[in-house]
Design an enzyme around this catalytic site. Sequence first.
Site, mmCIF file in Angstrom:
data_model
loop_
_atom_site.group_PDB
_atom_site.id
_atom_site.type_symbol
_atom_site.label_atom_id
_atom_site.label_comp_id
_atom_site.label_asym_id
_atom_site.label_seq_id
_atom_site.Cartn_x
_atom_site.Cartn_y
_atom_site.Cartn_z
ATOM 1 N N GLU A 59 43.373 45.426 30.362
ATOM 2 C CA GLU A 59 42.437 44.775 31.276
ATOM 3 C C GLU A 59 43.035 44.897 32.655
ATOM 4 O O GLU A 59 43.967 44.187 33.021
ATOM 5 C CB GLU A 59 42.224 43.311 30.891
ATOM 6 N N CYS A 65 40.407 39.362 39.346
ATOM 7 C CA CYS A 65 39.976 40.722 39.020
ATOM 8 C C CYS A 65 38.476 40.795 38.787
ATOM 9 O O CYS A 65 37.864 41.841 39.014
ATOM 10 C CB CYS A 65 40.740 41.255 37.811
#
Length: 508
Positions: free
Chosen positions: A247, A281
Site C-alpha cells: 500500500e 495517502c
Amino acid sequence: MTATIEPDVQASEAPQPTFDSLNPATGDVVGTHPIDDKARVDAAVAAAREASAWWRELGFDGRKEYLLQWRSVLTRRLQQLADLMHREGGKPHGDALLEAGLAIDHIAWAAKHAGKVLGRHKVGAGLLMSNQAAYVEYHPLGVIGVIGPWNYPVFTPVGSIAYSLAAGNAVVFKPSEYTPGVGRFLVDTFTEVVHGRPVLNLVTGLGETGNHLCTAAVDKIAFTGSSATGKKVMAACAENLTPVVIEAGGKDSLIVDEDADLKDAAEAALWAGMSNAGQTCIGTERVYVHERVFQPFMEELLKQAEGIRPGYDDGGVYGPSTMPKQLPIIKSHIEDAIAKGGTPVLGGLDSVGDKYVQPTIITNVPEDSLAVTEETFGPTLVVNPVKDMDEAVELTNATKYGLAGAVFGKRNAMDIASRVRSGMTSINSVISFAAIPGLPFGGVGDSGFGRIHGPDGLREFTYPKAITRQRMKAPLMLQSLRRDRRTEDRFAKLLTVMHGGTSTLPRK
C-alpha cells in the site's frame, strides 16, 4: 511485557544500539528503542513461528475470543493510546482518538467475520463432475511480516495485523522509526491478552531492520509507505520469493461536478487536504472543479479556510510535519507550481517553516508541475477548473498513482466514480471507504497492489485449499486407464450438448 525476542548475548559483546523517537512539535524524547539486527529479527520470526501453531489450532472461534479481548483492552485504554500518538506523531489528540477508534472497529470486524469468509465453503461441481462434492477453504500462510507507517501508526498497520491474526497467522510487526512507541503499545496489549505468547511480535529499528524482516523466513510481507520504498521492499523480498502486499502513495483527486453541493465539497476538500498536516495517502491533493461552478466553489473554499492553522496543544487543527525530510519536498512543489504559472490564493512561497506548513491553496496549476504529478504529502491543495467531467476524469487518471479519490455531484456521480482509475472512491464524502470494514482497501499502479480490510483483506493472508470428495461412482469413468472408446464417445456427445451451441460459426 514486550514480545521482542532477544537471542543470548555474551557479556563481552557491545550493548545493543538504540534510537530515540522524538515529539515532532517539541523535539522532546518520547521513548528510546532498540535497533534490532538480523539475529534479533530472525529470533523474533522463529518465536512467532513456534507460537503460530498454538494460534492456528485455536480455530476461528478461539481466535475471535482473544481478538475481541484485545479490542476491549484498546478501547478501555483509548485515551492513553491517543495521548501517545499525539506525542510521538504530533497529530491533535482528537485525530488520534478517531484513528484508534476506527482501528478498533476493524479488529472487531475481522474477528467476527473470519470464520464465515475463510471457513469451508461448498462449490458447485458442475454436470461433468456431478458425482463429486467440491469445497474450498482458506488456510493461514504462517508468519506475516508487517512494516507500518508513521502517518497513521495504528489504523494502517492494524489493517494488516488484525486481518492476519484473524486468518490464523502469527505476525512480526516493525513500526516506523518515527512512531515505535505506538507499535510497542499495540504489541504489548495483545501479548498481555494472550498471556505472553509471541503471536504478535515486535522488532524496532531503522530501515535496515525493515530489510532484515523482508529477508527473514516470513511467509508474506505487508508494507505501507512510499512507492520508492515499496520497490525496495519488493526487491528484498524477491531473494526468498516472499510475496508482498504493497500500500504505497497516492495523488488523489476530488472532482466537483456542476450539480454538487459546493459547501459540502469545499469542507471535504479542506479536511481531506489539510487534516493530519496533509500526511494522508488517501487524502486529497488535487481538486478538479467544473468551470461553471469554479468561482463560487473557490469563494466557499477560501471562506471555510479562514482561521485554519497548524499547532500543538494550542488550538491548531493539524500538527507539524512528522518527518522533517518531507518539508523541502513540500516547499519544492509549491515553488514549482507557482513558477509554472499557478496562482496562490492561500499561503504560498513562505508557507513551509522548520516544523509546520501553513495551509496552501494554489489554482490554475499546469498539469506537468510537481504539485500535480508527485505526492506532496503536505497541507496543500491544487484546484483547477475543467470544462466538463470527461476532462476531470481524464486528468484524474493521468497519473502513475491510483489509490483513492472522491466525487461530489448528484446526477452523474456514480458514473464518474466508476470511471476513475483507483482502488477506492467516495461519493459526496471523503475517505469513507476506509471506515467501512467490509470494503477492500488498496490501489493500482504505483499505489501498490493487494488488499487489506474486508473479505479480500482476510483472504490476502491465506492460501486457498481445494478439496473434492467422491459421493458416488461416476456415470462416465474418465479418470481410468481402463477407459474405453464408448465412454469417450459419450463424453464427446455430452460436451457437444453442454457447450456446442447451435452453430460452429460466429454470428456476423
